[in-house]
Scaffold this motif. Sequence first.
Motif, mmCIF file in Angstrom:
data_model
loop_
_atom_site.group_PDB
_atom_site.id
_atom_site.type_symbol
_atom_site.label_atom_id
_atom_site.label_comp_id
_atom_site.label_asym_id
_atom_site.label_seq_id
_atom_site.Cartn_x
_atom_site.Cartn_y
_atom_site.Cartn_z
ATOM 1 N N ALA A 271 0.887 -1.189 0.188
ATOM 2 C CA ALA A 271 -0.138 -0.031 -0.052
ATOM 3 C C ALA A 271 0.935 1.314 -0.054
ATOM 4 C CB ALA A 271 -0.984 -0.084 1.057
ATOM 5 N N GLU A 272 1.789 1.267 0.558
ATOM 6 C CA GLU A 272 2.812 2.426 0.804
ATOM 7 C C GLU A 272 4.115 2.478 -0.073
ATOM 8 O OE1 GLU A 272 1.593 5.135 2.410
ATOM 9 O OE2 GLU A 272 -0.206 3.970 2.997
ATOM 10 N N VAL A 273 4.190 1.755 -1.186
ATOM 11 C CA VAL A 273 5.081 1.564 -2.183
ATOM 12 C C VAL A 273 4.897 2.277 -3.480
ATOM 13 C CG1 VAL A 273 6.779 0.093 -3.098
ATOM 14 C CG2 VAL A 273 6.112 -0.263 -0.769
ATOM 15 N N TRP A 274 5.612 2.928 -3.986
ATOM 16 C CA TRP A 274 5.390 3.629 -5.278
ATOM 17 C C TRP A 274 5.831 2.436 -6.238
ATOM 18 C CZ3 TRP A 274 8.690 8.566 -5.037
ATOM 19 C CH2 TRP A 274 8.062 9.481 -4.059
ATOM 20 N N GLU A 275 5.257 2.879 -7.637
ATOM 21 C CA GLU A 275 5.547 1.578 -8.737
ATOM 22 C C GLU A 275 7.021 1.160 -8.664
ATOM 23 O OE1 GLU A 275 3.309 1.946 -12.542
ATOM 24 O OE2 GLU A 275 3.185 3.983 -11.975
ATOM 25 N N PRO A 276 7.265 -0.236 -9.150
ATOM 26 C CA PRO A 276 6.305 -1.105 -8.833
ATOM 27 C C PRO A 276 5.949 -1.504 -7.572
ATOM 28 C CG PRO A 276 8.528 -2.120 -9.393
ATOM 29 C CD PRO A 276 8.629 -0.669 -9.168
ATOM 30 N N ASN A 277 4.648 -1.933 -7.112
ATOM 31 C CA ASN A 277 4.267 -1.959 -5.946
ATOM 32 C C ASN A 277 3.747 -3.701 -5.692
ATOM 33 O OD1 ASN A 277 1.696 -1.722 -7.072
ATOM 34 N ND2 ASN A 277 1.244 -0.029 -6.057
ATOM 35 N N GLN A 278 4.017 -4.368 -6.745
ATOM 36 C CA GLN A 278 3.481 -5.896 -6.463
ATOM 37 C C GLN A 278 4.849 -6.449 -7.287
ATOM 38 O OE1 GLN A 278 0.093 -5.404 -9.738
ATOM 39 N NE2 GLN A 278 0.075 -7.188 -8.605
ATOM 40 N N GLY A 279 4.544 -7.707 -6.996
ATOM 41 C CA GLY A 279 5.805 -8.572 -7.309
ATOM 42 C C GLY A 279 7.016 -8.231 -6.647
ATOM 43 N N TRP A 280 7.901 -8.187 -7.463
ATOM 44 C CA TRP A 280 9.457 -7.711 -6.689
ATOM 45 C C TRP A 280 9.270 -6.116 -6.715
ATOM 46 C CZ3 TRP A 280 12.661 -10.220 -3.731
ATOM 47 C CH2 TRP A 280 12.791 -11.259 -3.961
ATOM 48 N N ALA A 281 9.548 -5.544 -5.601
ATOM 49 C CA ALA A 281 9.556 -4.325 -5.374
ATOM 50 C C ALA A 281 10.876 -3.598 -4.814
ATOM 51 C CB ALA A 281 8.386 -3.715 -4.686
ATOM 52 N N PHE A 282 11.194 -2.481 -4.988
ATOM 53 C CA PHE A 282 12.308 -1.877 -4.529
ATOM 54 C C PHE A 282 12.143 -0.513 -3.850
ATOM 55 C CE2 PHE A 282 12.868 -3.789 -8.652
ATOM 56 C CZ PHE A 282 14.007 -4.839 -8.226
ATOM 57 N N PRO A 283 11.494 -0.804 -2.434
ATOM 58 C CA PRO A 283 11.000 0.366 -1.733
ATOM 59 C C PRO A 283 11.999 1.522 -1.368
ATOM 60 C CG PRO A 283 10.318 -1.655 -0.868
ATOM 61 C CD PRO A 283 11.342 -1.924 -1.840
ATOM 62 N N GLU A 284 11.593 2.819 -1.704
ATOM 63 C CA GLU A 284 12.769 4.030 -1.334
ATOM 64 C C GLU A 284 12.753 4.043 -0.001
ATOM 65 O OE1 GLU A 284 11.388 6.738 0.031
ATOM 66 O OE2 GLU A 284 9.227 5.960 -0.023
ATOM 67 N N TRP A 285 13.865 4.928 0.534
ATOM 68 C CA TRP A 285 13.866 5.073 1.855
ATOM 69 C C TRP A 285 14.610 6.560 1.907
ATOM 70 C CZ3 TRP A 285 18.772 6.042 4.221
ATOM 71 C CH2 TRP A 285 19.820 5.546 3.297
ATOM 72 N N GLU A 286 13.829 7.343 2.669
ATOM 73 C CA GLU A 286 14.446 8.946 3.008
ATOM 74 C C GLU A 286 14.364 9.470 1.416
ATOM 75 O OE1 GLU A 286 17.989 9.161 5.031
ATOM 76 O OE2 GLU A 286 16.953 9.212 6.850
#
Length: 341
Positions: A271-286
Amino acid sequence: MSGTVGVAVVGAGFMGGVHAAVLTEDPRARVRWIVDLDERAGGQLAAQMDARATTRLSEALADDEVRLVVVSTPVTTHHPVALEAIAAGRHVLVEKPLVMRPDHARELVAAAKAKGVLLGFGGNFVHAPKFRRAKELVADRTALGTLHAVRVVYRTSGPDSEWPRNRALAGGGACTDIGWHAIELCSWLLGEPRIEAVTAATQNITGVGDVEEQGVMLLHFEGGAVGQCDVSWLCPGGEQLTVEVLGTEGRVSVDFWQGMGITAFTTNKFAEVWEPNQGWAFPEWEWIRNSGYVQQDRSFVDAIVNGEPLGRAADSAIPIVSALDAVYRSAAEGRKIEIHD
């Protein structure tokens, strides 16, 4: 007047919220006003910042504690809003692009100098730690030799709101929105040689809006180097920002969004991840700090409080405005446009 830098943020949209959040975290600054024609949006952001909301810039400028005005309104309003703030004797930071017309850029620079106030423009990526490290490597000419080409690829899945697709408000499309960053990065990494000419082609693929959704720009620099800018709003699956600088003896490559250090996987969606947000995701930080917004805005406060020179004064924006103006003329006329500024 107190020692604190009072701030009026004009524009309560996404970027207005970014600047308000960054400046609120700086103990030397206080966001006092949010200015927006949309009372609801302005009121919501003002409540978050413990600030006052108004629909009139003049009301915020009547506050003697306001020393800095941040302009994050639709692009075609940048010129009149910035002029009003400068005329009132306030320092002004304008989100990118500064303006769409070279004569407007020169007018703002001259007005700020005449009034004795600072004028800055949004160019967060030249403050981003990853790109600043790349520039240090590019500066090692023993390692790289003669620089002859730089390529920036910047692609997103498109703007989050509708006004960027309206030329009357935005001035242009993808080339204005993200192409500004691409042009600035090309020039900055090469040491800002004069841009002598531009060749460009643009497209609107979906028919939505009256601006271009993608463009390819070729910058011809004094000394013979070329810059290639490939920008698009039609890139599903996540933002892409890559840079490569080529020299006769080496190269430097940067992938801005990779290497953040976090990977995740889901068969559903985060819910709180920009694209891609399903499958493998690479969530940003800061992401605000990593993207250079914190460093950009704090350097502006440094200049106000400590009298330090701006790292990116508004004069640096004039060649970018001229190049962007040439991009649209080249795309419309189907030819190379020389720049004589």
